[in-house]
Enzyme design. Structure first.
Site, short mmCIF file in Angstrom:
data_model
loop_
_atom_site.label_atom_id
_atom_site.label_comp_id
_atom_site.label_asym_id
_atom_site.label_seq_id
_atom_site.Cartn_x
_atom_site.Cartn_y
_atom_site.Cartn_z
N HIS A 4 52.40 73.92 94.44
CA HIS A 4 51.09 74.13 93.81
C HIS A 4 51.30 74.65 92.33
CE1 HIS A 4 46.78 75.11 93.25
NE2 HIS A 4 46.35 74.40 94.21
N ASP A 5 50.95 74.15 91.38
CA ASP A 5 51.35 74.54 89.97
C ASP A 5 50.32 75.62 89.56
OD1 ASP A 5 48.90 72.89 89.85
OD2 ASP A 5 49.67 71.70 88.20
N SER A 50 41.04 75.85 91.51
CA SER A 50 42.12 75.76 90.34
C SER A 50 41.73 74.59 89.45
CB SER A 50 43.40 74.78 91.29
OG SER A 50 44.01 75.67 92.20
N HIS A 82 40.47 31.17 60.25
CA HIS A 82 41.41 30.37 60.93
C HIS A 82 42.68 30.20 60.49
CE1 HIS A 82 38.04 28.87 63.25
NE2 HIS A 82 37.26 28.72 62.08
N SER A 114 68.32 43.49 58.79
CA SER A 114 69.14 42.67 59.82
C SER A 114 70.33 42.74 59.78
CB SER A 114 68.75 41.04 59.60
OG SER A 114 69.39 40.28 60.40
N LYS A 147 67.05 39.91 54.68
CA LYS A 147 65.68 40.27 55.40
C LYS A 147 65.01 41.49 55.08
CE LYS A 147 64.74 38.43 58.97
NZ LYS A 147 63.53 37.40 59.42
N ARG A 148 63.87 41.24 54.73
CA ARG A 148 63.13 42.33 54.52
C ARG A 148 61.66 42.28 55.48
NH1 ARG A 148 62.96 44.59 48.82
NH2 ARG A 148 60.77 44.87 49.04
N SER A 150 48.02 62.97 88.49
CA SER A 150 49.23 62.02 87.94
C SER A 150 48.97 61.08 86.81
CB SER A 150 50.15 61.49 89.36
OG SER A 150 49.22 60.67 89.94
N VAL A 151 48.23 60.48 87.04
CA VAL A 151 47.78 59.59 85.85
C VAL A 151 47.45 60.28 84.56
CG1 VAL A 151 46.18 57.73 84.99
CG2 VAL A 151 46.82 58.12 87.75
N VAL A 195 50.31 61.67 82.53
CA VAL A 195 51.19 60.50 81.67
C VAL A 195 50.36 60.14 80.30
CG1 VAL A 195 52.18 58.35 81.46
CG2 VAL A 195 52.40 60.06 83.54
#
Length: 431
Positions: free
Chosen positions: A68-69, A94, A141, A262, A268-269, A307-308, A311
């Protein structure tokens, strides 16, 4: 987030040490509020403030045993404080600490993001001023449409970023919310006045009606607003990538001395920074799903959201901070090629001025249907032909010559007609 995309200023706000500092900040604010309202001795609070500390490594050692943190954190703090530590965390659960401290982290992150956003605003405004009369072709377009200026394009980006800033300012107010209301949010074991006073000390507002946690719609909005800002940055990056294509080459990312594009092709640029921004926007957009799914917790609370958030919240803040730094530097050092813009605008003899010719013919009495037929025929004969020249075809067309003089035809091919109202847009944005 991996170190490659973590800049120090934002990375610091999401370290375990900074997180534990905010936990201690919340606990101390509650102790001070308890003392001011007469619930605990003032001298005990002074002792707590003098001695309270923590060791992140020691907290992890304790957590490995207790699983338990927050308990691990409180145990470590009490190792520093001693007997007066019995007044710490009185009446709290908590999540009172976790959610209130998280609000402090999110506000600090938003403050840093807003600082970076101001730098992007200034960079866009400067470049728009520099190129307010740099004429180029507008595209719809992906096909040539009518003349615009590069400054006008940048003005659109600036307006979008200004809206993003306004959204984040509102978001900062909405996320700056704490809760010190106990196990299920009923204040059964703590006076609501303590919450109000503690939140005031922390620069937060008490949540209107919390359960054991602050409702996650606030955090979902936080992630969504960052995703929206990332999408705006991506729009700019995609435009730069398109304009840098070899067959267009109207703008180009700055290519540093010694840089290589590259491993196989020395010529290449590549627009690697814009491509990186496009990819990073995808990550933040992906995190919005987890943030939205965090809203539906069981009853008064579960920990499926925890937990989500460990992150997605650091990742989103670190990524958007990196993206802002990257796009700002990109805009500041963007290579702009007005000569190529003029060349592309006049391909096939200025077919992009077709509407001006159409309107001129209609104004002289030709039916719109007939005028459209005449102009389209000339444009399509010029289109995709190596020596195709719309201007010359219009100038030698008998039906056009019956109604328009040479001077009137030339006026149709003057790009300034398309730019005459742009100053009004620039004024709205202070450009």
């Amino acid at each position: 987030m991996i170190e490659r995309y973590t800049l120090p200023a934002m990375g610091e706000l999401w370290t375990d040490t900074y997180k534990l500092k905010t936990w201690l900040q919340v606990e101390l604010a509650v102790c001070e509020a308890q003392a001011e309202l007469g619930y605990i001795p003032p001298e005990a609070v002074e002792e707590i403030k003098a001695k309270a500390n923590f060791d992140p490594q020691r907290v992890l050692e304790i957590e490995a045993e207790v699983r338990h943190d927050v308990i691990a954190f409180l145990t470590n703090v009490n190792e520093y404080v001693g007997d007066a530590g019995r007044y710490i965390h009185l009446g709290l659960t908590s999540s009172d600490v976790l959610d209130t401290a998280l609000a402090l982290q999110l506000v600090a992150s938003l403050n840093l993001i807003l600082e970076c956003l101001e730098e992007l605003i200034q960079a866009l405004r400067y470049q728009a001023q520099q190129h307010r009369y740099t004429v180029m072709v507008g595209r719809s377009h992906g096909i040539h449409a009518e003349p615009i200026t590069f400054g006008f394009k940048l003005a659109g980006w600036l307006a979008e970023v200004l809206r993003g800033r306004d959204r984040l300012v509102r978001l900062r107010k909405d996320i700056a919310v704490g809760k010190i209301s106990g196990a299920v949010g009923t204040y059964a074991n703590i006076d609501p006045k303590i919450e109000a006073l503690a939140c005031q000390k922390l620069g937060l507002e008490p949540d209107t009606a919390s359960t054991q946690v602050i409702s996650r719609d606030r955090h979902a909005e936080f992630v969504q607003q960052l995703a929206l800002l990332a999408a705006s940055i991506e729009r700019f990056a995609v435009e730069i990538r398109n304009l840098q294509r070899t067959d267009v080459l109207e703008v180009e990312e700055f290519f540093a001395k010694g840089q290589k594009g590259s491993s196989a092709m020395p010529h290449k640029r590549n627009p690697i920074r814009s491509e990186r921004l496009t990819g990073m926007a995808r990550i933040i957009r992906g995190h919005t799903v987890g943030a939205l799914e965090n809203i539906a917790l069981w009853h008064e609370r579960d920990i499926s959201h925890s937990s989500v958030e460990r992150v997605i919240l650091p990742d989103c803040c670190i990524i958007i901070h990196f993206m802002l730094r990257e796009i700002t530097d990109l805009v500041k050092n963007l290579l702009v090629y007005p000569e190529n813009m003029r060349r592309n605008m006049n391909v096939y003899g200025g077919v992009i001025f077709s509407q001006r010719v159409l309107l001129a013919l209609v104004d002289k009495g030709m039916s719109r249907e007939e005028a459209y037929k005449v102009v389209q025929s000339c444009a399509h004969h010029a289109w995709n032909t190596s020596d195709g020249n719309f201007h010359d075809l219009i100038k030698t067309n008998a039906k056009v010559g019956e109604l328009l003089s040479s001077e009137e035809i030339e006026a149709c091919f003057d790009p300034q007609q398309h730019l005459k109202n742009l100053d009004g847009i620039y004024q709205r944005l202070g450009i």
